[in-house]
Structures are given as structure tokens and as C-alpha cells.
Design an enzyme around this catalytic site. Structure first.
Site, PDB file in Angstrom:
ATOM      1  N   GLY A   1      -1.772   7.154  -2.908  1.00 36.44           N
ATOM      2  CA  GLY A   1      -3.108   7.098  -2.333  1.00 36.44           C
ATOM      3  C   GLY A   1      -3.893   5.867  -2.717  1.00 36.44           C
ATOM      4  O   GLY A   1      -5.118   5.929  -2.810  1.00 36.44           O
ATOM      5  N   ASN A   2      -3.224   4.728  -2.894  1.00 34.54           N
ATOM      6  CA  ASN A   2      -3.928   3.523  -3.306  1.00 34.54           C
ATOM      7  C   ASN A   2      -3.037   2.318  -3.056  1.00 34.54           C
ATOM      8  O   ASN A   2      -1.825   2.454  -2.834  1.00 34.54           O
ATOM      9  CB  ASN A   2      -4.303   3.595  -4.788  1.00 34.54           C
ATOM     10  CG  ASN A   2      -5.472   2.693  -5.144  1.00 34.54           C
ATOM     11  OD1 ASN A   2      -5.919   1.887  -4.337  1.00 34.54           O
ATOM     12  ND2 ASN A   2      -5.969   2.830  -6.362  1.00 34.54           N
TER      13      ASN A   2
ATOM     14  N   HIS B   1       0.857  -1.184   0.000  1.00 34.37           N
ATOM     15  CA  HIS B   1       0.000   0.000   0.000  1.00 34.37           C
ATOM     16  C   HIS B   1       0.893   1.235   0.000  1.00 34.37           C
ATOM     17  O   HIS B   1       1.695   1.437   0.915  1.00 34.37           O
ATOM     18  CB  HIS B   1      -0.920   0.020   1.226  1.00 34.37           C
ATOM     19  CG  HIS B   1      -1.855   1.202   1.244  1.00 34.37           C
ATOM     20  ND1 HIS B   1      -3.110   1.159   0.687  1.00 34.37           N
ATOM     21  CD2 HIS B   1      -1.697   2.454   1.742  1.00 34.37           C
ATOM     22  CE1 HIS B   1      -3.695   2.338   0.836  1.00 34.37           C
ATOM     23  NE2 HIS B   1      -2.857   3.138   1.481  1.00 34.37           N
ATOM     24  N   CYS B   2       0.761   2.050  -1.043  1.00 36.29           N
ATOM     25  CA  CYS B   2       1.632   3.220  -1.212  1.00 36.29           C
ATOM     26  C   CYS B   2       0.854   4.485  -0.871  1.00 36.29           C
ATOM     27  O   CYS B   2      -0.070   4.871  -1.603  1.00 36.29           O
ATOM     28  CB  CYS B   2       2.145   3.291  -2.648  1.00 36.29           C
ATOM     29  SG  CYS B   2       3.294   4.664  -2.921  1.00 36.29           S
ATOM     30  N   PRO B   3       1.167   5.154   0.235  1.00 38.99           N
ATOM     31  CA  PRO B   3       0.452   6.401   0.552  1.00 38.99           C
ATOM     32  C   PRO B   3       0.775   7.534  -0.411  1.00 38.99           C
ATOM     33  O   PRO B   3      -0.009   8.475  -0.536  1.00 38.99           O
ATOM     34  CB  PRO B   3       0.935   6.723   1.975  1.00 38.99           C
ATOM     35  CG  PRO B   3       2.262   6.043   2.099  1.00 38.99           C
ATOM     36  CD  PRO B   3       2.185   4.824   1.249  1.00 38.99           C
TER      37      PRO B   3
END
Length: 387
Positions: free
Chosen positions: A172-173, A167-169
Site C-alpha cells: 500500500g505504498n 509502487h507496491c500495492p
């Protein structure tokens, strides 16, 4: 008070579980935490705006007009890959329906048998064979399904994602099966854009320093100093991230598998998805088919919504019986002690009613009686007495 069920059609994305947000009628799918994504957009667009404002006019005249053109092309590609990664479905798997979850629970109970009280039940695992290698499928207690190979449950989005990478902040997804290639192209193009801007920032400062001096150049172009600082600290992280994912792609491995050490070679466990060839692994990850979404976010479904019948009762009664609204309450004919004074009929009113002319009804026509033996006998006796 009762409730009436009214069926209405809604989009499926409105009822999807999980912690995602949807825009544009379900076409855009993102995580709820989007603050870092906005920061990514601000850093990229802000740095490029400073570069086009301070460096490009000077470099286009004194060096080459192709410099701002090439920078604009890279910038547009970076933004396109970022939005494609952020707004797409990463490969979310639908949760089991109540009937499916009940059936799976029955299968698990039948396979495990009766577990004695106080003992922990065995783990819910199924074994499948992929390329002569045993792979375990774990059961997800949230989604009520056995996850496919390489899938994992994201605790931030609260969904199972197929070929889950991480999960890559910053985007944003989640990064998974359906948007991994776009994520890699984003990091690769962003690394190229950062190196490009950083290099021509140095060239711009050097060319101006020849005529005006180094300190005067920094005073005349404060935006250049800010660009150099941003690119210097961003360069190492972005280029390092791109190199790490290039290494994973060459092995046909995900970040989640690398962190857990799933195919580290322990216990003679090898990666069953690797083709043992660098080019084949890269082609499968980057040039493979585009997988469709299994969520059907914009599909229609019927929802039964309860509506209170008390709100509809006044309108129904008024429409079905309009005379009741126009009729007035009349006073009782015989007043009593419970009758209010204003409702009792007055003497004057009764006198006026008595003096008012009444409609005279026409007299009813006389109909002669029907002839019968009895009536004939009576008439004969009356005539004899009269004589």
C-alpha cells in the site's frame, strides 16, 4: 455582503498535494488504494493463526517447544517490517513553490531561446556528471522541478519519489529511498516464514499419518490443508520476488532502472552508482544511513480562511447596541391613512393622558436686572413723573 480573512494554523500534511492518505496527525503516510494491503495482512495473520491453532500444540509436545516460539518471532518481525514499509514516507520530493516554478520557467526559456511557431520545444533536460558518467535530470511537469538522479514520478501517488523503485500495492505504498531496506527485509522474512510454515505442515501431516492414516489426518486437521494450499501458491511468488531484489541489490540497481534498461550496457552506458563489488553494494543499500524526510509533514503553517461577515453582523449589532432590542415602536403623533389601526392612538387613551396629574415645576427665582446707565436713567424719569 463581504468576507473577512481569518488566519489559522494547520499541519503541512493537510495541504500536501498528491494522492496520499495520512493518519495519526501525519505520522502515517500511505497510498489511497489500501485494499490489497489489507488482503496482505489478512493472508499473513490468517495463515499464522491456523498454524498456531492446529500444528503448534501437536509439534510442541511431540517434537520441540521451540517450534511455536521461533514461528512467533518470525511472525512479529514480518508484521513489523510490513508496517514500517507501509506507514513511512518513501522519499517523496516536495513540489516547487510558485515563485520557484516561475524562476525555473524563466531559466528554461532563456536557455532554449525563441522557438518558432509549429516546432516542438526541446526536451527539458539537465546533464550532471556522477562518477565520470553523464546522467540526465528530467523535468517533471507536475511537480515543476528537475528530478534528482534515480528519482521518478509515481502515477498512482502523483508524487516524485527519490530513488524510486516501484509502487507496491501489496504494501500500500511506494518503495523508494527511505523504505527500500524495510521492504527487502519484509520479503526476505516473509519467504522464511512461508517456508517454515509449509515445512512443518508437511511434518505434522506425516507424523499424524503414521498413527491415524493419511485421510483421517486430513479430516482431523482441515486447517492444515488450507495452510498447505496458501503456502504452496505464495511460496513461489514471494521467494522469486526476494531473489529478484537480491539480484538488484548486488548490482545497486532499482526495479525502475532494470525495467527501462537504463544501465543495460547499450551505448557504453554503465551504472555510475555501482561499486563493482557485491559486498559494498549490499552494504550501501541495506546498511547505509537512514535519510530524513524532506516533507516536514507535521510542521505548522498559516492558512487564511474567508468567513462571511453577514453571520457576524447580527451578533455585533446586538452586542454594540443593546438598547435597540428593548425599545418599542410608538405610534405617530398625527395618524394618517398609512398608519395601521392598532397603531393609532385612541380617544380614551388621550383622555387618560390628559387627566393624569402633571408634575409641577418649582417657579424660577427672579433675578434682578443688572445695573446699567440706561436703566438708571429710566428709573429717574419714572420717579420725576410720579412726583
Amino acid at each position: 455582503m463581504s468576507a473577512v480573512m481569518i488566519a489559522r494554523k494547520v499541519r503541512k500534511w493537510e495541504k500536501l498535494p498528491g494522492k496520499n492518505t495520512f493518519c495519526c496527525d501525519g505520522r502515517v503516510m500511505m497510498a489511497r488504494q489500501k485494499g490489497v494491503f489489507y488482503l496482505t495482512l489478512f493472508l499473513i495473520m490468517g495463515t499464522c493463526a491456523l498454524f498456531f491453532a492446529f500444528e503448534c500444540p501437536y509439534l510442541a509436545v511431540h517434537l520441540s517447544p521451540a517450534i511455536p516460539v521461533f514461528a512467533a518471532l518470525i511472525f512479529l518481525f514480518v508484521i513489523a517490517m510490513l508496517l514500517r514499509t507501509s506507514f513511512s514516507d518513501p522519499g517523496v520530493l516536495p513540489r516547487a513553490l510558485p515563485e520557484e516554478a516561475t524562476f525555473i520557467e524563466m531559466e528554461i526559456e532563456a536557455a532554449n531561446g525563441n522557438v518558432p511557431a509549429g516546432q516542438r520545444p526541446p526536451p527539458r533536460i539537465r546533464n550532471v556528471q556522477i562518477n565520470n558518467q553523464i546522467v540526465k535530470l528530467k523535468y517533471c511537469y507536475t511537480c515543476k522541478i528537475f528530478r534528482p538522479p534515480r528519482a521518478s514520478h509515481c502515477s498512482i501517488c502523483d508524487n516524485c519519489v527519490d530513488r524510486f523503485d516501484h509502487h507496491c500495492p501489496w504494501v500500500g505504498n511506494c518503495v523508494g529511498k527511505r523504505n527500500y531496506r524495510y521492504f527487502y527485509m519484509f520479503t526476505l522474512s516473509l519467504s522464511l516464514l512461508t517456508i517454515y510454515i509449509f515445512t512443518f505442515d508437511i511434518v505434522h501431516v506425516v507424523m499424524r499419518s503414521v498413527d491415524n492414516g493419511f485421510l483421517n489426518t486430513l479430516k482431523e486437521t482441515p486447517g492444515t490443508v488450507l495452510e498447505v494450499l496458501v503456502c504452496f501458491f505464495t511460496l513461489w511468488s514471494v521467494v522469486g520476488l526476494t531473489g529478484f531484489h537480491t539480484y538488484l541489490i548486488s548490482l545497486n540497481q532499482t526495479t525502475n532502472e532494470d525495467i527501462k534498461g537504463s544501465w543495460s550496457g547499450k551505448n557504453r552506458v554503465q551504472n555510475p552508482y555501482s561499486h563493482k563489488n557485491l559486498i559494498k553494494n549490499c552494504c550501501e543499500v541495506l546498511c547505509g544511513p537512514t535519510y530524513p524526510s524532506v516533507l516536514d509533514r507535521r510542521g505548522l503553517m498559516q492558512e487564511d480562511s474567508p468567513v462571511s461577515s453577514t453571520s457576524a453582523a447580527p451578533s455585533a449589532s446586538s452586542s454594540s447596541n443593546p438598547v435597540s432590542q428593548t425599545t418599542k415602536t410608538t405610534a405617530p403623533l398625527i395618524p394618517n391613512e398609512h398608519t395601521p389601526d392598532d397603531a393609532k392612538p385612541s380617544i380614551a387613551a388621550s383622555a387618560e393622558k390628559s387627566d393624569s396629574p402633571k408634575e409641577e415645576l418649582p417657579p424660577a427665582p427672579k433675578v434682578p436686572p443688572l445695573a446699567s446707565p440706561e436703566t438708571d436713567a429710566e428709573a429717574t424719569l419714572a420717579k420725576e413723573k410720579a412726583q
